[in-house]
Design a protein around this motif. Sequence first.
Motif, short mmCIF file in Angstrom:
data_model
loop_
_atom_site.label_atom_id
_atom_site.label_comp_id
_atom_site.label_asym_id
_atom_site.label_seq_id
_atom_site.Cartn_x
_atom_site.Cartn_y
_atom_site.Cartn_z
N UNK A 15 0.84 -1.05 0.02
CA UNK A 15 -0.10 -0.07 -0.29
C UNK A 15 0.80 1.55 -0.31
N UNK A 65 -8.99 -2.84 -9.49
CA UNK A 65 -9.67 -2.65 -8.29
C UNK A 65 -10.80 -2.68 -8.17
N UNK A 110 -5.18 -11.81 4.33
CA UNK A 110 -5.34 -10.98 3.52
C UNK A 110 -5.18 -11.60 2.12
N UNK A 138 -7.08 -3.52 -1.76
CA UNK A 138 -6.32 -2.00 -1.57
C UNK A 138 -5.24 -2.79 -0.58
N UNK A 139 -5.18 -3.46 0.83
CA UNK A 139 -4.61 -4.11 1.23
C UNK A 139 -3.27 -4.49 1.11
N UNK A 147 -2.76 5.77 -1.51
CA UNK A 147 -3.74 5.19 -0.98
C UNK A 147 -4.14 5.64 -0.04
N UNK A 153 -13.47 -3.54 -2.45
CA UNK A 153 -12.22 -3.13 -2.97
C UNK A 153 -11.10 -2.98 -1.38
N UNK A 154 -11.72 -3.37 -0.53
CA UNK A 154 -11.29 -2.93 0.80
C UNK A 154 -9.57 -4.71 0.19
N UNK A 155 -10.10 -5.62 0.14
CA UNK A 155 -8.77 -6.51 -0.09
C UNK A 155 -7.68 -6.05 -0.35
N UNK A 173 -2.98 -3.57 -2.46
CA UNK A 173 -1.93 -3.49 -3.36
C UNK A 173 -1.98 -3.40 -4.70
N UNK A 174 -3.43 -3.83 -4.83
CA UNK A 174 -3.73 -3.97 -6.22
C UNK A 174 -4.16 -2.03 -6.85
N UNK A 180 -8.99 -8.14 9.84
CA UNK A 180 -9.59 -9.16 9.55
C UNK A 180 -9.85 -9.74 8.03
N UNK A 181 -9.72 -8.54 7.00
CA UNK A 181 -9.66 -8.31 5.32
C UNK A 181 -8.44 -8.30 5.48
N UNK A 182 -7.35 -8.16 6.22
CA UNK A 182 -5.91 -7.98 5.64
C UNK A 182 -5.32 -6.91 6.32
N UNK A 183 -5.84 -5.93 6.76
CA UNK A 183 -4.89 -4.30 7.00
C UNK A 183 -4.04 -4.76 7.97
N UNK A 192 -17.17 -9.44 -1.25
CA UNK A 192 -15.82 -9.13 -0.34
C UNK A 192 -15.14 -10.23 -0.48
#
Lengths: 403, 229
Positions: free
Chosen positions: A1, B121, B85, B112-113, A5, B108-110, B115-116, A318-321, B157
């Motif tokens: 990231x 995205x 992720x 985004x994290x 972003x 989009x969040x996964x 790095x796409x 949970x979704x990978x942050x 998601x």
Amino acid sequence: MNIYETLRIGLRGIGANRLRSGLTVLGILIGVAAVIILVAVGNGTTQSVTSNLESLGTNTLTVRHGTFGQPGAETRTQFKDLTVADAKALMDADVAPDVKSASPVVTSQSTCSYEGTTHATSITGTWPSYFEASNSKVSTGNYFINDDVISARRNIVIGQTVVDELFGVVDPVGKQIYCDGTPFTVVGVLESKGSSGFSDADDTAIAPLTTVQNHLTGYRSLDSVLVQSSSSEVMDSAQSEVYSILDDRHSITDTTARDYQVLNQATLLSAVEETTSLLTILLGSVAAISLLVGGIGITNIMLVTVTERTREIGIRKAIGASKGAILGQFLVEATVLSVIGGAAGVLLALIVTRFSVMGITPIVMPASVAAAFGVSVAIGLFFGSYPANRAASLRPIEALRHE
Amino acid sequence: MTPVISLQQITKVYGAGETEVQALRGIDLTVNRGDYLAIMGASGSGKSTLMNIIGALDIASSGHYELDGINIDSLDESALSIVRNRKIGFIFQSFNLIPRTTALANVELPLLYRGVGRRERTTRATAALGAVGLADRTHHEPNELSGGQQQRVAVARALVAEPSLLLADEPTGNLDSRSTSDVLDLMDQMHAQGRTIVMITHEDSVAARADRIITLIDGLISSDHRTTR
Ligand SMILES: Nc1ncnc2c1ncn2[C@@H]1O[C@H](COP(=O)(O)OP(=O)(O)OP(=O)(O)O)[C@@H](O)[C@H]1O
Ligand SMILES: [Mg+2]
């Protein structure tokens, strides 16, 4: 990231919580603006009072006639007038080597008119030496001279406010005005000293002593004698010379019960400066407290925000942050909010300080702008990142379970 | 072929002393690629606890866990976030969408994290929303969507990053029968595409969709059988 972003996520977070973001900005804005404005007002007051006093000359003594409530004044039998002879005696180069000039002063509150326009002002009757001693310069026309005093000519030099009130755009030099019925010829206009909050130094007129005594005040005691010392270094010796001459002439034996008073401009100036800088400190601390209260407000909002959004942090984790991504988001939010708030506060302060309050023109101190802005941004950053850091360090499941 | 999930003697203890709770008492479980596993059991039997450990949201008290051949026990928090992720998609009973954020941004969040880039995205998130039948709701925020729609956004998601493992903790627990079958149909599709799915449920009819059912009692697996489908 990448940073771009992170910035986008942060900005989206701000947009998603408009009320909260608005309140945060408002808190910082008020704190910053209050500091800058209050310090500017204090500073402006100091400068205005000081320049007001400085415009009277910094190396002058004013000998005033009267007792001014000194203890023992009632019991004194002697009560002598302050006279032109006193003024002349002060100029004796042998006894008073440090006195450069002494100008007798009488003042008359008079109503002057020119072609139907009238204006009430204060007319000072004195000698030409008064101009130099009181730091009054003529910008157009001429001073009156000693000869005018001897012959009691009805010449007058007027201040800018009097010009504006009576003449408007007409050139006043050479015109005739009537003051309390007596015709005067305007020979000069004084350079503007500017109004300074409490009094208008330009609302004045100066005429020969004898003329004012003849036509306006009569031959009573002088109101004062303006003494100019040869330099500001010898003020103290000039002052003691004045005391010894006048004590002798007024037969004063008890120095606590004089029938006159000597005001030292330099002492007065430093006393006033002390008072006004105290005022600046006072206003500054009030402002600092308001910044602090604002800061606590920001802290509170930030803490509530992070607590309220712990669940959101959990979802994001949970979704990978990563921890860095979460921290970055909150740092961007806090930075953007405090910078916007700080900048808006500076802007508001700069606008508000353009207006004078009760005749005092606020003077913005660059240091106060920098300090207020810096402190507010620092507060926003610290209290934005500290709780975010705590939340970002939670295990995702702990953050998710948070209610 | 390495199994997707390999658990050995996993235990989980909450609290200490008086308030100590043994949520898991030693779980051995292997889930192969392409399996569709349902976890059943009474309330408090440890289903969610097990799921959270499988999803790397929580850490076991003891035991050994390998996900896709990666030894999870030895990873630090930042490595775990990468695993979550790349490898795992989550669906929760309570949807867990980010509030005041559009469906598209949520999906989009996964990515985004991960790095796409932005354009890819948006394309992929839009496609995922299309796949769950929400192409016309991309710019709605969670509070403008029904429960069933929110859960479909959550499915999108979980799908968008193409994880090897899909975890669903009572995904239909808050839904009516219509939305339940919508969501289950989507999961069937994913299963058909070869994705590995682990789902917790209380309902036999829901569990019947899976091809393997395990039942937990008091932190232990009491039964493990294949369904006849
Ligand atoms: N954070 C926690 N702290 C302490 N005990 C916990 C915690 N989370 C779960 N437990 C306990 O662990 C046990 C298993 O809980 P878990 O949430 O896994 O049950 P579950 O099978 O998912 O139940 P349900 O069907 O009601 O969701 C319960 O006895 C619960 O009280
Ligand atoms: Mg549960």
